[in-house]
Design an enzyme around this catalytic site. Structure first.
Site, PDB file in Angstrom:
ATOM      1  N   ASP A   1     -12.113 -10.346  -1.721  1.00  0.00           N
ATOM      2  CA  ASP A   1     -13.182 -10.226  -0.967  1.00  0.00           C
ATOM      3  C   ASP A   1     -14.285  -9.407  -1.624  1.00  0.00           C
ATOM      4  O   ASP A   1     -13.658  -8.501  -2.179  1.00  0.00           O
ATOM      5  CB  ASP A   1     -13.355 -10.482   0.479  1.00  0.00           C
TER       6      ASP A   1
ATOM      7  N   HIS B   1     -10.305  -5.739  -2.630  1.00  0.00           N
ATOM      8  CA  HIS B   1     -11.356  -5.618  -1.623  1.00  0.00           C
ATOM      9  C   HIS B   1     -12.788  -5.133  -2.307  1.00  0.00           C
ATOM     10  O   HIS B   1     -12.819  -3.802  -2.325  1.00  0.00           O
ATOM     11  CB  HIS B   1     -10.895  -4.956  -0.289  1.00  0.00           C
TER      12      HIS B   1
ATOM     13  N   ASN C   1       2.080  -4.637  -3.441  1.00  0.00           N
ATOM     14  CA  ASN C   1       0.747  -4.968  -3.083  1.00  0.00           C
ATOM     15  C   ASN C   1      -0.037  -3.697  -3.046  1.00  0.00           C
ATOM     16  O   ASN C   1       0.257  -2.861  -1.950  1.00  0.00           O
ATOM     17  CB  ASN C   1       0.758  -5.753  -2.233  1.00  0.00           C
TER      18      ASN C   1
ATOM     19  N   GLU D   1      -6.087 -10.420  -2.200  1.00  0.00           N
ATOM     20  CA  GLU D   1      -6.728 -10.395  -0.965  1.00  0.00           C
ATOM     21  C   GLU D   1      -8.345 -10.205  -1.348  1.00  0.00           C
ATOM     22  O   GLU D   1      -8.932  -9.572  -0.717  1.00  0.00           O
ATOM     23  CB  GLU D   1      -6.439  -9.186  -0.083  1.00  0.00           C
TER      24      GLU D   1
ATOM     25  N   GLU E   1       0.834  -1.249   0.062  1.00  0.00           N
ATOM     26  CA  GLU E   1       0.015  -0.052  -0.170  1.00  0.00           C
ATOM     27  C   GLU E   1       0.864   1.201   0.053  1.00  0.00           C
ATOM     28  O   GLU E   1       0.799   1.955   0.950  1.00  0.00           O
ATOM     29  CB  GLU E   1      -1.112  -0.154   1.154  1.00  0.00           C
TER      30      GLU E   1
END
Ligand code: G3I
Length: 315
Positions: A237, A207, A171, A235, A130
């Protein structure tokens, strides 16, 4: 019978996997499904390899919790994604409040990354997590404030020196579609490559929100792989406003299919990881009030329509 990992391999990916976290590993039903390699060929520790967990005191490393996850992966024959070396969050206060000068913080980063990556050899690593704000500017952190952009190269070089076989990633989230933040990532990777800094991959966290998968996802994965790096969805979701309804679950199934199909369609997209597999242990409800149900298994560890969506995406 098939499974998510079996389907991923059949589609040409290296893996399908899930994040996990140490507290959940006392839940034997949960662990049995996590260890089912037909569904999961890879795991990521959600917290236990972060800086606060691994170097809580300067120069003193604690790998106990991370080793539990690494051992589980090894026992199951699953790949491991190390997460992560350098992130603005979950830092011990000695890092954030140390008032180190550039040279000292640089050596602290080198020591942290080389010790971490050297301890978990042969893995895929989110070396940088990030680095950007949503508008594509650099995120303020103790690292950026003290060293400027150079902390990125410092960490990547230290990781490469510690383990030449490790796959080194940057990432981030909100780099699923094209836009300012994805452009910033493109420019960073170009500049690192031009300087000869080791960089192997871009991690797209993903996300996402039900009904809002960016239409430019596949084109964006393509522009990343065109830089000569691999891409992983790290990641995934897809959350919704609760309560979940049949209509929302049906849309979520479609959305999982769309994401997985986009990765499958681009040859350099090598893996997909969901950010845990069951709604029982998702980070979402505690962060986004009133939202949840983001994962392919419900809180009772029963498969949701999203599971078949993933299979359909790989088909
Ligand atoms: O370790 C403490 C524990 O001592 C204390 O008793 C407990 C009380 O709340 O908190 C524990 O810390 C929590 C930690 O997870 C470990 O469980 C933190 O409060 C909690 O905020 C932290 O959340 C993690 C979050 O990162 C922190 O930013 C989530 O579990 C983790 O899933 C999440 O993962 C991030 C990725 O690393 C980067 N991308 C986004 C993703 C989701 O936020």
């Amino acid at each position: 019978a098939s499974g998510l990992a079996v389907a991923a391999k059949a589609a040409g990916l290296k893996y399908f996997g899930s994040a996990t976290d140490n507290p959940e590993l006392t839940d034997t039903t949960y662990v049995a499904q996590l260890s089912n390699t037909k569904d999961f060929g890879q795991i990521t520790p959600g917290n236990s390899m972060k800086w606060d967990a691994t170097e809580p005191t300067r120069g003193t490393f604690t790998f106990t919790q991370g080793d539990v996850v690494a051992s589980l992966a090894q026992k199951n024959g699953q790949l491991l994604r190390g997460h992560n070396c350098v992130w603005y969050n979950q830092l011990p206060s000695w890092v954030t409040s140390g008032n180190f000068d550039n040279a000292t913080l640089t050596s602290i980063i080198q020591n942290h990354c080389s010790t971490l990556v050297g301890h978990y050899k042969g893995q895929i690593w989110d070396v940088i997590n990030e680095p950007f704000n949503d508008d594509g500017t650099w995120r303020t952190s103790v690292f950026y404030t003290t060293t400027g952009q150079s902390y990125v190269a410092t960490a990547l070089r230290a990781a490469r020196a510690a383990d030449p076989a490790a796959k080194l990633y940057i990432n981030d989230y909100n780099i699923e579609g094209t836009g300012a933040k994805s452009t910033a990532m493109v420019n960073l990777v170009k500049s690192l490559k031009a300087q000869g800094v080791p960089i192997d991959g871009i991690g797209i966290q993903a996300h996402l929100i039900v009904g809002q998968v960016p239409s430019t996802l596949q084109a964006n994965i393509q522009q990343f792989t065109a830089l000569g790096v691999e891409v992983a969805i790290t990641e995934l979701d897809i959350r919704m406003t609760l309560p979940s309804t049949d209509a929302l679950l049906a849309q979520q199934k479609k959305d999982y299919q769309t994401v997985v199909a986009a990765c499958k369609a681009v040859s350099g997209c090598i893996g997909v990881t969901i950010w845990d597999y069951t709604d029982k242990y998702s980070w979402v409800p505690s962060t986004f009030s009133g939202q949840g149900a983001a994962l392919p298994w419900d809180a009772n560890l029963v498969k949701k329509p999203a599971y078949d969506g993933i299979l359909a995406g790989f088909a």
